[in-house]
Design an enzyme around this catalytic site. Structure first.
Site, PDB file in Angstrom:
ATOM      1  N   LYS A 146     -33.932   7.675 -13.143  1.00  0.00           N
ATOM      2  CA  LYS A 146     -34.946   8.165 -14.078  1.00  0.00           C
ATOM      3  C   LYS A 146     -35.156   9.668 -13.888  1.00  0.00           C
ATOM      4  CE  LYS A 146     -37.706   4.005 -14.825  1.00  0.00           C
ATOM      5  NZ  LYS A 146     -37.341   3.908 -16.256  1.00  0.00           N
ATOM      6  N   ARG A 195     -34.820  -6.865 -17.954  1.00  0.00           N
ATOM      7  CA  ARG A 195     -34.282  -7.995 -18.718  1.00  0.00           C
ATOM      8  C   ARG A 195     -33.290  -8.801 -17.889  1.00  0.00           C
ATOM      9  NH1 ARG A 195     -32.544  -3.803 -23.197  1.00  0.00           N
ATOM     10  NH2 ARG A 195     -34.386  -2.906 -22.244  1.00  0.00           N
TER      11      ARG A 195
HETATM   12  N1  BES Z   1     -39.689  -0.139 -16.303  1.00  0.00           N
HETATM   13  C1  BES Z   1     -39.027   0.504 -17.362  1.00  0.00           C
HETATM   14  C2  BES Z   1     -39.864   0.576 -18.624  1.00  0.00           C
HETATM   15  C3  BES Z   1     -40.881   1.676 -18.660  1.00  0.00           C
HETATM   16  C4  BES Z   1     -40.489   2.977 -18.856  1.00  0.00           C
HETATM   17  C5  BES Z   1     -42.215   1.371 -18.555  1.00  0.00           C
HETATM   18  C6  BES Z   1     -41.434   3.976 -18.923  1.00  0.00           C
HETATM   19  C7  BES Z   1     -43.166   2.377 -18.621  1.00  0.00           C
HETATM   20  C8  BES Z   1     -42.778   3.680 -18.798  1.00  0.00           C
HETATM   21  C9  BES Z   1     -37.747  -0.246 -17.707  1.00  0.00           C
HETATM   22  O1  BES Z   1     -37.093  -0.854 -16.651  1.00  0.00           O
HETATM   23  C10 BES Z   1     -36.795   0.752 -18.269  1.00  0.00           C
HETATM   24  O2  BES Z   1     -36.375   1.618 -17.541  1.00  0.00           O
HETATM   25  N2  BES Z   1     -36.498   0.626 -19.544  1.00  0.00           N
HETATM   26  C11 BES Z   1     -35.605   1.529 -20.195  1.00  0.00           C
HETATM   27  C12 BES Z   1     -34.664   0.692 -21.003  1.00  0.00           C
HETATM   28  C13 BES Z   1     -33.468   1.433 -21.534  1.00  0.00           C
HETATM   29  C14 BES Z   1     -32.612   1.993 -20.422  1.00  0.00           C
HETATM   30  C15 BES Z   1     -32.678   0.484 -22.387  1.00  0.00           C
HETATM   31  C16 BES Z   1     -36.442   2.466 -21.043  1.00  0.00           C
HETATM   32  O3  BES Z   1     -37.465   2.061 -21.584  1.00  0.00           O
HETATM   33  O4  BES Z   1     -36.062   3.631 -21.143  1.00  0.00           O
HETATM   34 MN    MN Z   2     -35.788   0.466 -15.652  1.00  0.00          MN
END
Ligand code: BES
Ligand code: MN
Ligand code: ZN
Length: 485
Positions: free
Chosen positions: A257, A331
């Protein structure tokens, strides 16, 4: 009574200042105090609107704090008043206050709502400071002995929400998958909930390839925590399985991230906390339903052992997953959780709860959780439950024509989906739901994306900024609505 609230309720008469309530021209106070309050309101022109209070300064119980109750048409009115009571206590730096007996307040059972609101709004996790902030913890709410039962009810409702919040706010170095599972067991087992934990060896034997792949890059071992509430022991069947995402930290893995927001990812187990909180509520009120919570717990970290973008892994269901993005890990672990639910419990309904996508926040913000299901009746009952407890849901599309979102050229399913107009990164909440749907097969199933509502940046009637515990009250109420238990 333990809680993570900065207020504590005790039935001990004390010389503390007295709290009463008012709205518009109504005053909810013992008859003996009415005169003084009415003339003070008159003299000061105090406008009893939600969020305001009036301090009639005096020594000990000669001091009266008049707190405005919420708007008459709000279902949350008295709980919200309890929240404002906490704000008043903090602003006035009071160590203790005394609430008149419910019978003297002339508002009967709503005292339970006021106390619930105070416990919820008073939530504050003590993460430890060398120099404690004065007044942050330990304000006492004294109540009449005759109201102890009401206080117990308030505690049973607020306690599980606050426990869930405490888990969510706990940083990832202190709340690992193992400690999360142990704490869940310690909290729930004494209530008659059967809690089991599967560790790496058991997950390996089972073939839970999704959880194991996500967990591979972390020193902290994964757990699959299972909490069974059997409130209808005369039946073998399971009314529902609640599957919660339990990422104690989500760094994104090799698809690391970016800097903003990564620290918040200690909250990525909010879905898991919510389903465990719901089980605690059901157990405390001895709901006559059979409900199991299943929480895959792990950490998505970056390491030489991390799973890679492009890896093809085999899930517990046997479906292969094309890992296009290691940050779409929720997921993957939920897929194994849902499969486990189906195999071991054959539940009538599956509801998964997850902080699944950042993108849901761009549409529903902190106001609604995303609701995804192809089942209209299930959508309606969940939405009704959400409305009833002020945890609203907003349904988004999940239709067969969108199956292409999770197609992969090399495996049964892709965790990222077709690149859309928003670029190669994907991130669609619908694609996330589509992925989990593949594993729920033709079951009655719904997915709640709580990424936006799991954490509040502002004060609300029941929480301050921070973890909200969203889902605990909703699922508890849903069991009530859907099964009558
Ligand atoms: N835990 C995150 C979702 C999230 C992101 C919650 C920011 C709150 C704030 C999840 O695991 C994630 O990283 N999702 C990605 C999915 C994408 C890579 C398909 C996202 O939302 O960017
Ligand atoms: Mn994630
Ligand atoms: Zn995540």
């Amino acid at each position: 009574m333990t809680s993570w609230s900065s207020v504590e309720i005790k039935a001990v008469p004390d010389a503390a200042p007295i709290v009463v309530f008012a709205d518009g021209d109504a005053i909810y106070a013992p008859d003996t105090h009415r005169g003084r309050i009415a003339s003070a309101i008159e003299a000061t022109g105090f406008d009893a609107k939600a969020g305001r209070w009036l301090d009639l300064v005096g020594k000990d119980s000669d001091r009266i704090v008049v707190v405005a109750a919420g708007a008459k048409d709000s279902a949350d009115r008295w709980r919200s008043a309890g929240g404002h009571l906490v704000d008043a206590i903090r602003a006035l730096a009071l160590k203790a206050v005394r609430l008149p007996a419910a019978s003297d307040l002339d508002i009967g059972d709503v005292l339970a709502d006021i106390l619930e609101g105070a416990l919820l709004h008073g939530f504050r996790l003590d993460q430890g400071r060398r120099d404690p902030i004065p007044g942050h913890f330990g304000a006492m709410l004294y109540i009449a002995e005759s109201d102890l039962a009401l206080a117990g009810r308030a505690q049973d409702r607020a306690g599980p929400v606050n426990r869930a919040r405490a888990w969510v706010e706990q940083p990832a170095n202190l709340l690992t998958p193992a400690t999360f599972a142990d704490e869940a067991e310690a909290a729930l087992a004494p209530l008659g909930v059967t809690v089991r934990q599967l560790g790496p060896a058991e997950l390996e034997a089972l073939g839970a390839g999704g959880i194991l792949a996500v967990a591979a890059g972390s020193e902290n071992e994964p757990r699959l925590a299972i909490a069974e509430w059997r409130g209808a022991p005369d039946r073998d069947s399971w009314d529902a399985a609640f599957v919660g995402k339990g990422l104690t930290f989500d760094a994104g893995g090799l698809n690391l991230k970016p800097r903003p927001g990564i620290a918040k990812m200690k909250f990525d187990m909010a879905g898991g906390a919510a389903v465990l909180g719901a089980i605690e509520r059901l157990a405390l009120r001895k709901a006559k339903a059979n409900i199991v919570a299943i929480v895959p717990m792990c950490e998505n970290n970056i390491d030489g052992k991390s799973y890679r973008p492009g890896d093809v892994i085999t899930s517990l269901a046997g479906l292969t997953i094309d890992v296009q993005d290691t940050d779409a890990e929720g997921r993957i672990v939920l897929a194994d959780g849902v499969t486990y639910a189906i195999r071991e419990y054959d539940p009538a309904v599956i509801v998964d709860v997850a902080t699944l996508t950042g993108m849901i926040m761009g549409v529903l913000h902190e106001d609604f959780a995303g609701l995804f299901t192809g089942d209209d009746a299930l959508a309606a009952s969940l939405a009704d439950a959400g409305t009833a407890v002020q945890e609203p849901l907003w349904r988004l599309p999940l239709v067969a024509s969108m199956d292409y979102l999770v197609e992969s050229p090399v495996a049964d399913v892709s965790n990222l989906g077709a690149p859309g107009w928003f670029g190669a990164g994907g991130g669609s909440p619908v694609a996330g739901a589509k992925f989990i749907e593949k594993f729920a097969k033709d079951r009655r199933w719904a997915h709640l994306d709580i990424a936006g509502v799991g954490w509040a940046t502002r004060r609300s009637s029941r929480s301050g900024p921070g973890a909200t515990g969203f889902g605990v009250a909703l699922l508890d109420r849903w069991v009530d609505l859907a099964t009558g238990a």
